[in-house]
Design an enzyme around this catalytic site. Structure first.
Site, PDB file in Angstrom:
ATOM      1  N   ASP A  32      14.874  -2.064 -12.143  1.00 13.83           N
ATOM      2  CA  ASP A  32      15.317  -0.803 -12.722  1.00 13.83           C
ATOM      3  C   ASP A  32      15.747  -1.156 -14.156  1.00 13.83           C
ATOM      4  OD1 ASP A  32      16.363   1.877 -12.946  1.00 13.83           O
ATOM      5  OD2 ASP A  32      18.358   1.035 -12.622  1.00 13.83           O
ATOM      6  N   LEU A  33      15.892  -0.172 -15.007  1.00 13.34           N
ATOM      7  CA  LEU A  33      16.261  -0.465 -16.403  1.00 13.34           C
ATOM      8  C   LEU A  33      17.741  -0.201 -16.693  1.00 13.34           C
ATOM      9  CD1 LEU A  33      15.371  -1.107 -19.374  1.00 13.34           C
ATOM     10  CD2 LEU A  33      15.024   1.351 -19.637  1.00 13.34           C
ATOM     11  N   ASP A  34      18.103   1.092 -16.645  1.00 15.55           N
ATOM     12  CA  ASP A  34      19.458   1.493 -17.013  1.00 15.55           C
ATOM     13  C   ASP A  34      20.468   0.971 -15.990  1.00 15.55           C
ATOM     14  OD1 ASP A  34      18.687   3.099 -19.299  1.00 15.55           O
ATOM     15  OD2 ASP A  34      17.877   4.542 -17.888  1.00 15.55           O
TER      16      ASP A  34
ATOM     17  N   THR B 120      22.992   1.321 -20.582  1.00 12.14           N
ATOM     18  CA  THR B 120      22.754   2.525 -21.385  1.00 12.14           C
ATOM     19  C   THR B 120      23.554   3.714 -20.872  1.00 12.14           C
ATOM     20  OG1 THR B 120      20.791   2.655 -20.061  1.00 12.14           O
ATOM     21  CG2 THR B 120      20.472   2.078 -22.370  1.00 12.14           C
TER      22      THR B 120
ATOM     23  N   LYS C  26      23.856   8.475 -12.657  1.00 13.19           N
ATOM     24  CA  LYS C  26      23.135   7.205 -12.610  1.00 13.19           C
ATOM     25  C   LYS C  26      21.899   7.300 -11.716  1.00 13.19           C
ATOM     26  CE  LYS C  26      26.793   4.139 -14.030  1.00 13.19           C
ATOM     27  NZ  LYS C  26      27.716   3.061 -13.689  1.00 13.19           N
ATOM     28  N   GLY C  27      20.764   6.944 -12.269  1.00 22.20           N
ATOM     29  CA  GLY C  27      19.516   6.963 -11.511  1.00 22.20           C
ATOM     30  C   GLY C  27      18.901   8.345 -11.361  1.00 22.20           C
TER      31      GLY C  27
ATOM     32  N   ARG D  45      16.610  13.295 -16.059  1.00 20.79           N
ATOM     33  CA  ARG D  45      17.246  14.064 -17.141  1.00 20.79           C
ATOM     34  C   ARG D  45      17.429  15.528 -16.748  1.00 20.79           C
ATOM     35  NH1 ARG D  45      13.942  13.871 -22.480  1.00 20.79           N
ATOM     36  NH2 ARG D  45      13.825  11.723 -21.768  1.00 20.79           N
TER      37      ARG D  45
ATOM     38  N   SER E 127      11.604   2.673 -13.493  1.00 18.67           N
ATOM     39  CA  SER E 127      12.747   3.423 -14.042  1.00 18.67           C
ATOM     40  C   SER E 127      12.505   4.920 -14.045  1.00 18.67           C
ATOM     41  CB  SER E 127      12.992   2.946 -15.479  1.00 18.67           C
ATOM     42  OG  SER E 127      13.885   3.802 -16.152  1.00 18.67           O
ATOM     43  N   ALA E 128      13.589   5.679 -13.919  1.00 20.54           N
ATOM     44  CA  ALA E 128      13.508   7.141 -13.994  1.00 20.54           C
ATOM     45  C   ALA E 128      13.450   7.622 -15.441  1.00 20.54           C
ATOM     46  CB  ALA E 128      14.726   7.754 -13.305  1.00 20.54           C
ATOM     47  N   SER E 129      13.749   6.725 -16.374  1.00 16.45           N
ATOM     48  CA  SER E 129      13.858   7.128 -17.782  1.00 16.45           C
ATOM     49  C   SER E 129      12.508   7.332 -18.453  1.00 16.45           C
ATOM     50  CB  SER E 129      14.644   6.075 -18.555  1.00 16.45           C
ATOM     51  OG  SER E 129      14.599   6.368 -19.934  1.00 16.45           O
TER      52      SER E 129
ATOM     53  N   ASN F 248      12.466   7.162 -21.603  1.00 18.41           N
ATOM     54  CA  ASN F 248      12.664   6.369 -22.823  1.00 18.41           C
ATOM     55  C   ASN F 248      12.550   4.866 -22.556  1.00 18.41           C
ATOM     56  OD1 ASN F 248      13.398   8.657 -24.567  1.00 18.41           O
ATOM     57  ND2 ASN F 248      15.203   8.790 -23.247  1.00 18.41           N
TER      58      ASN F 248
ATOM     59  N   LYS G 154      13.653   9.150  -7.541  1.00 15.92           N
ATOM     60  CA  LYS G 154      14.380   8.336  -6.565  1.00 15.92           C
ATOM     61  C   LYS G 154      15.385   9.261  -5.876  1.00 15.92           C
ATOM     62  CE  LYS G 154      14.198   4.414  -9.793  1.00 15.92           C
ATOM     63  NZ  LYS G 154      14.947   3.541 -10.721  1.00 15.92           N
TER      64      LYS G 154
ATOM     65  N   GLU H  47      18.399  -2.906  -8.390  1.00 13.87           N
ATOM     66  CA  GLU H  47      18.840  -1.522  -8.650  1.00 13.87           C
ATOM     67  C   GLU H  47      20.357  -1.423  -8.730  1.00 13.87           C
ATOM     68  OE1 GLU H  47      18.607   1.582  -9.183  1.00 13.87           O
ATOM     69  OE2 GLU H  47      16.474   1.976  -9.218  1.00 13.87           O
ATOM     70  N   ASP H  48      20.841  -0.516  -9.578  1.00 17.02           N
ATOM     71  CA  ASP H  48      22.290  -0.297  -9.674  1.00 17.02           C
ATOM     72  C   ASP H  48      22.700   1.068  -9.134  1.00 17.02           C
ATOM     73  OD1 ASP H  48      21.101   1.131 -11.874  1.00 17.02           O
ATOM     74  OD2 ASP H  48      23.136   1.421 -12.634  1.00 17.02           O
TER      75      ASP H  48
HETATM   76  C1  BG6 Z   1      17.985   6.687 -15.334  1.00 15.60           C
HETATM   77  C2  BG6 Z   1      19.444   6.782 -15.698  1.00 15.60           C
HETATM   78  O1  BG6 Z   1      17.556   5.357 -15.420  1.00 15.60           O
HETATM   79  O2  BG6 Z   1      17.196   7.480 -16.220  1.00 15.60           O
HETATM   80  C3  BG6 Z   1      19.865   8.241 -15.697  1.00 15.60           C
HETATM   81  O3  BG6 Z   1      20.215   6.039 -14.775  1.00 15.60           O
HETATM   82  C4  BG6 Z   1      18.970   9.045 -16.637  1.00 15.60           C
HETATM   83  O4  BG6 Z   1      21.209   8.349 -16.072  1.00 15.60           O
HETATM   84  C5  BG6 Z   1      17.515   8.865 -16.224  1.00 15.60           C
HETATM   85  O5  BG6 Z   1      19.312  10.412 -16.598  1.00 15.60           O
HETATM   86  C6  BG6 Z   1      16.543   9.603 -17.153  1.00 15.60           C
HETATM   87  O6  BG6 Z   1      16.593   9.009 -18.416  1.00 15.60           O
HETATM   88  P1  BG6 Z   1      15.954   9.610 -19.732  1.00 15.60           P
HETATM   89  O7  BG6 Z   1      16.031   8.451 -20.707  1.00 15.60           O
HETATM   90  O8  BG6 Z   1      14.524   9.968 -19.424  1.00 15.60           O
HETATM   91  O9  BG6 Z   1      16.739  10.784 -20.141  1.00 15.60           O
HETATM   92 MG    MG Z   2      19.833   2.360 -13.023  1.00 17.64          MG
END
Ligand code: BG6
Ligand code: MG
Length: 216
Positions: free
Chosen positions: A9-11, A17, A45-46, A49, A114-116, A118, A145, A169-170
C-alpha cells in the site's frame, strides 16, 4: 509453494501522507464552516477520495449538489497536490528502502496496490518508482478496498498466484482486501486496530531480513 510477489500500500506504509490529506480536508471543512478533527481523519485511511468527501459532508451535515460535490473534490485534491509537490525522498518511512532493496536483490516482483489516484506522482517525488514492477492505483479500480480488486490486479500483473502474494497495509479495509484476495496480510501500525492481519508490526524497522526470507 511457487513464485512469491510482494504488494505495498502507499499512504501510511511507504509515506505518511495522511497528514497532508488531513490538512486539505480540514481546509475544505473550514471553508464549509465546520471543524474536522485528527480523530475523524482516521476514518479516511484507505478510503477513496469520493467516499471521504461523502463522509466529510455527513460530518458537517451538508447537502451538496453534484456540481458542488465535484468542485470540492477538485479543490481538495489541488490543495493536497500542493503538499505532494514539496515531497522528497526524506519523507519515505524508515527502512522502506531496505525492505524494497532486499526484495529486489532476491528478484521478487513488487507491486503497489493503492486507492490513491496520485500514487504515481508521489512515488516519483520520493524517487521510489524504479522498485515497482507494477503500479495499481485508484485509476485502475472500480471497487474500493475491502474489495480485493486492487490486489488481484496487482497479482495478475506480477504473474503471481494470489495465495503467494504478501501485502503490507496500514488500513483495516486494506487488510480485509488482502485477506479477501487470499493473500498473506501484514499490518503496519497498531496491532489492536489491524487485528485481522496475519502478521503485525509497528513499522518496517521491526521487519528483519530473516522474516522477509521466511516468507519467500
Ligand atoms: C488512500 C488514503 O491511500 O488513498 C486515503 O489512505 C485517500 O486517505 C485515498 O483518500 C485516495 O487518495 P487520492 O490521492 O486519490 O485522493
Ligand atoms: Mg494506507
Amino acid at each position: 509453494m511457487g513464485k512469491k510477489g510482494f504488494i505495498f500500500d502507499l499512504d501510511g506504509v511507504i509515506v505518511d501522507t495522511a497528514k497532508y490529506h488531513y490538512l486539505a480536508w480540514k481546509k475544505l471543512a473550514g471553508e464549509l464552516g465546520f471543524e474536522f478533527t485528527k480523530a475523524q481523519n482516521e476514518l479516511f485511511k484507505g478510503v477513496s477520495r469520493k467516499r471521504c468527501l461523502e463522509i466529510l459532508l455527513k460530518i458537517g451535515n451538508i447537502e451538496a449538489t453534484q456540481e458542488q460535490f465535484n468542485k470540492w473534490m477538485v479543490e481538495k485534491n489541488e490543495d493536497y497536490l500542493a503538499y505532494i509537490e514539496k515531497m522528497d525522498a526524506s519523507e519515505i518511512l524508515p527502512d522502506v528502502p531496505r525492505v524494497l532493496g532486499f526484495l529486489k536483490q532476491k528478484n521478487v516482483p513488487i507491486a503497489l496496490g493503492s486507492a490513491s489516484k496520485n500514487a504515481r506522482a508521489i512515488l516519483k517525488k520520493v524517487e521510489l518508482l524504479p522498485y515497482f514492477d507494477s503500479i495499481v492505483d485508484g485509476n485502475d479500480v472500480s471497487k474500493a478496498k475491502p474489495d480485493p480488486q486492487v490486489f488481484l490486479i496487482a497479482a495478475k500483473n506480477l504473474h503471481v498466484d494470489p495465495v503467494n502474494c504478501v501485502v503490507f497495509e496500514d488500513a483495516v479495509a486494506g487488510i480485509q482486501a488482502a485477506n479477501n484476495a487470499g493473500m498473506i496480510s501484514i499490518g503496519i501500525g497498531d496491532a489492536n486496530i489491524l487485528n485481522e492481519a496475519n502478521y503485525n508490526f509497528n513499522g518496517f524497522t521491526e521487519i528483519g531480513d530473516d522474516f522477509l526470507e521466511s516468507l519467500l
